[in-house]
Design a protein around this motif. Structure first.
Motif, short mmCIF file in Angstrom:
data_model
loop_
_atom_site.label_atom_id
_atom_site.label_comp_id
_atom_site.label_asym_id
_atom_site.label_seq_id
_atom_site.Cartn_x
_atom_site.Cartn_y
_atom_site.Cartn_z
N UNK A 76 0.82 -1.21 0.00
CA UNK A 76 0.00 0.00 0.00
C UNK A 76 0.86 1.27 0.00
N UNK A 77 0.34 2.28 -0.65
CA UNK A 77 1.02 3.57 -0.68
C UNK A 77 0.02 4.62 -0.20
N UNK A 78 0.40 5.35 0.85
CA UNK A 78 -0.50 6.38 1.39
C UNK A 78 -0.31 7.67 0.59
N UNK A 79 -1.41 8.20 0.11
CA UNK A 79 -1.36 9.36 -0.78
C UNK A 79 -2.61 10.20 -0.57
N UNK A 80 -2.81 11.23 -1.39
CA UNK A 80 -4.05 12.01 -1.29
C UNK A 80 -4.82 11.96 -2.61
N UNK A 81 -6.14 12.16 -2.52
CA UNK A 81 -6.95 12.13 -3.74
C UNK A 81 -7.10 13.50 -4.38
N UNK A 82 -6.57 14.55 -3.72
CA UNK A 82 -6.72 15.90 -4.27
C UNK A 82 -5.49 16.21 -5.11
N UNK A 83 -5.49 15.67 -6.32
CA UNK A 83 -4.34 15.74 -7.21
C UNK A 83 -4.79 15.41 -8.62
N UNK A 333 -12.37 10.78 2.88
CA UNK A 333 -11.58 12.00 2.66
C UNK A 333 -12.54 13.17 2.45
N UNK A 334 -13.33 13.51 3.50
CA UNK A 334 -14.37 14.53 3.34
C UNK A 334 -13.82 15.91 3.02
N UNK A 335 -12.65 16.25 3.54
CA UNK A 335 -12.11 17.59 3.26
C UNK A 335 -11.77 17.69 1.77
N UNK A 336 -11.11 16.67 1.24
CA UNK A 336 -10.77 16.67 -0.18
C UNK A 336 -12.04 16.74 -1.03
N UNK A 337 -13.06 15.99 -0.62
CA UNK A 337 -14.32 15.98 -1.39
C UNK A 337 -14.95 17.37 -1.40
N UNK A 338 -14.93 18.04 -0.25
CA UNK A 338 -15.55 19.37 -0.15
C UNK A 338 -14.77 20.42 -0.94
N UNK A 339 -13.45 20.43 -0.78
CA UNK A 339 -12.62 21.42 -1.49
C UNK A 339 -12.77 21.23 -3.00
N UNK A 340 -12.78 19.97 -3.40
CA UNK A 340 -12.86 19.64 -4.81
C UNK A 340 -14.13 20.22 -5.47
N UNK A 341 -15.21 20.33 -4.67
CA UNK A 341 -16.47 20.87 -5.21
C UNK A 341 -16.52 22.39 -5.19
N UNK A 342 -15.54 22.99 -4.52
CA UNK A 342 -15.53 24.47 -4.42
C UNK A 342 -14.43 25.10 -5.25
N UNK A 343 -13.47 24.31 -5.67
CA UNK A 343 -12.24 24.91 -6.21
C UNK A 343 -12.35 25.28 -7.69
N UNK A 344 -11.73 26.39 -8.00
CA UNK A 344 -11.63 26.82 -9.39
C UNK A 344 -10.24 27.43 -9.55
#
Ligand code: T4K
Length: 369
Positions: A76-83, A333-344
């Protein structure tokens, strides 16, 4: 209608400078396979980044894919989905399983406070992303990695030219991967590089990017073809000469957005990190409820004016079915999910006139109902 404005615009050296740089290729006819320009760029970049070990690649994605292969990781590799999806694909294409850690609200990098609880016996590495050129919490991640004897591989695709306490972004962790894609602060048309601590990786990477070939009659690894060619390297040699000016001009655009959009309720602007010299690679804003229009409405208002912002990074990579079907446990990953819906991410590049920045900012503001 005005000329279209895209999120990025490739920096290019004066044509004559590039022609001079590629002129010798017409004498040698050596166009690729790690020739003179490739060697010169590798040396110039190692010097610029102040690193001992650096290996060039045809693009950033294959650099990441091949360094994971070279490190012979399993599990396993620990990473982030906001990429960008590349980070997650590089893990999956190595037969590794991504384990998604959430991100921080303020700079969108991996939330180190949540990292340790994700480490198991199967963890092979930590792969955080310096997203938008925002550096991860280097010291904190290093301490956790040391404690658990795990390598840290930074996806530094966005971070070329960024410095932290007078150290370049390539000096952190065991490996850092940079992208030199046409849309980046520094480009080699397509291209990428990895910087690494373990000098033994150099030969292995050299083999892997050239079909695993060690000698004319000897193949020692199952490699591929990921060599940067001489025209790409020549572009890099030219663009490197103009890099400081490029970053300075981006800084002016970044600052102009900040003043044109400050104090708008419901808009969150990027902030610069402490002790960090940024590269102004992206200008991400968050469109929050209090703004009075959704992120998508702002996106559409800009598009109507021929301004093409991008939703980097929406959706988070762990929401794509091709990724989800490969996960062992669904990640929260709720923070990533939320930011992803707001970001431009608004257009930013060295050539963007400040008057256009004002027009883009005015269009954003006027999107609210
Ligand atoms: N890790 C991370 C975190 C990354 O962000 C990336 C790449 C990678 C890994 C992988 O590195 P590479 O293998 O790419 O070296 C773009 C880029 O293709 C990609 O490099 C980048 N991240 C990603 C965030 O953005 P698209 O599909 O959004 O690009 P595209 O073609 O829509 O271009 C955006 C705008 O840039 C265009 O509307 C116009 C302008 N442009 C584009 C090209 C191709 C130019 O001015 N010149 C050009 O040559 O992915």
């Amino acid at each position: 209608m005005e000329q279209p404005i895209y999120v990025a615009r490739s920096s290019m050296p004066p044509l004559e400078e590039y022609v001079e740089e590629i002129r010798p290729l017409w004498d040698t006819h050596m166009l690729t396979n790690m020739g003179a320009k490739h060697q010169a760029l590798e040396a110039a970049l190692a010097q610029y980044l102040e690193v001992e070990n650096l290996s060039l690649f045809v693009n950033g994605h294959l650099a990441l894919e091949m360094v994971l292969q070279a490190m012979q990781l399993k599990g396993e590799v620990i990473t982030t989905p906001f990429t960008f999806i590349s980070t997650t694909h590089a893990i999956l294409r190595n037969g590794l399983t991504p384990v998604f850690c959430d991100i921080r609200e303020d700079d969108f990098t991996i939330d180190a406070s949540k990292l340790e609880s994700l480490i198991t016996e199967s963890t092979a590495a930590i792969l955080p992303v310096h997203v938008y050129g925002n550096l991860c919490e280097i010291e904190r991640i290093e301490a956790i990695a040391k404690k658990h004897h795990l390598p840290v591989i930074y996806d530094a695709a966005h971070a070329f030219g960024v410095r932290y306490r007078d150290q370049g972004a390539g000096s952190f962790g065991d490996v850092s991967m940079f992208s030199f894609h046409a849309t980046k602060v520094f480009n080699t048309i397509e291209g990428g590089a990895v910087c690494f601590r373990d000098a033994a990786l150099k030969e292995r990477l050299h083999q892997l990017k050239n079909f695993g070939i060690q000698g004319p009659e000897e193949v020692v690894a199952v490699g591929g073809n990921a060599k940067m060619n001489e025209f790409q390297a020549a572009m890099g040699l030219c663009n490197l000469r103009h890099l400081d000016a490029e970053i300075e001009r981006r800084r002016a655009v970044f600052k102009r957005y900040c003043s044109a959009l400050e104090n708008v309720p419901g808009l969150r602007l990027p902030h610069l990190q402490k002790d960090t010299q940024p590269n102004y690679a992206y200008y991400p804003i968050l469109v929050q409820d209090a703004f009075g229009a959704s992120r998508d409405e702002v996106f559409d208002a800009l598009a109507k004016n021929n301004i093409h912002a991008r939703k980097y990074f929406y959706p988070p990579t762990n929401e794509h079915p091709c990724v989800q079907e490969r996960l062992t446990a669904p990640a929260a990953t709720p923070v990533a999910a939320g930011i992803s819906r707001q970001v431009l991410t608004l257009p930013i590049y060295a050539d963007l006139p400040l008057a256009e920045v004002d027009r883009i900012a005015a269009t954003v503001r006027s999107a609210r109902v």
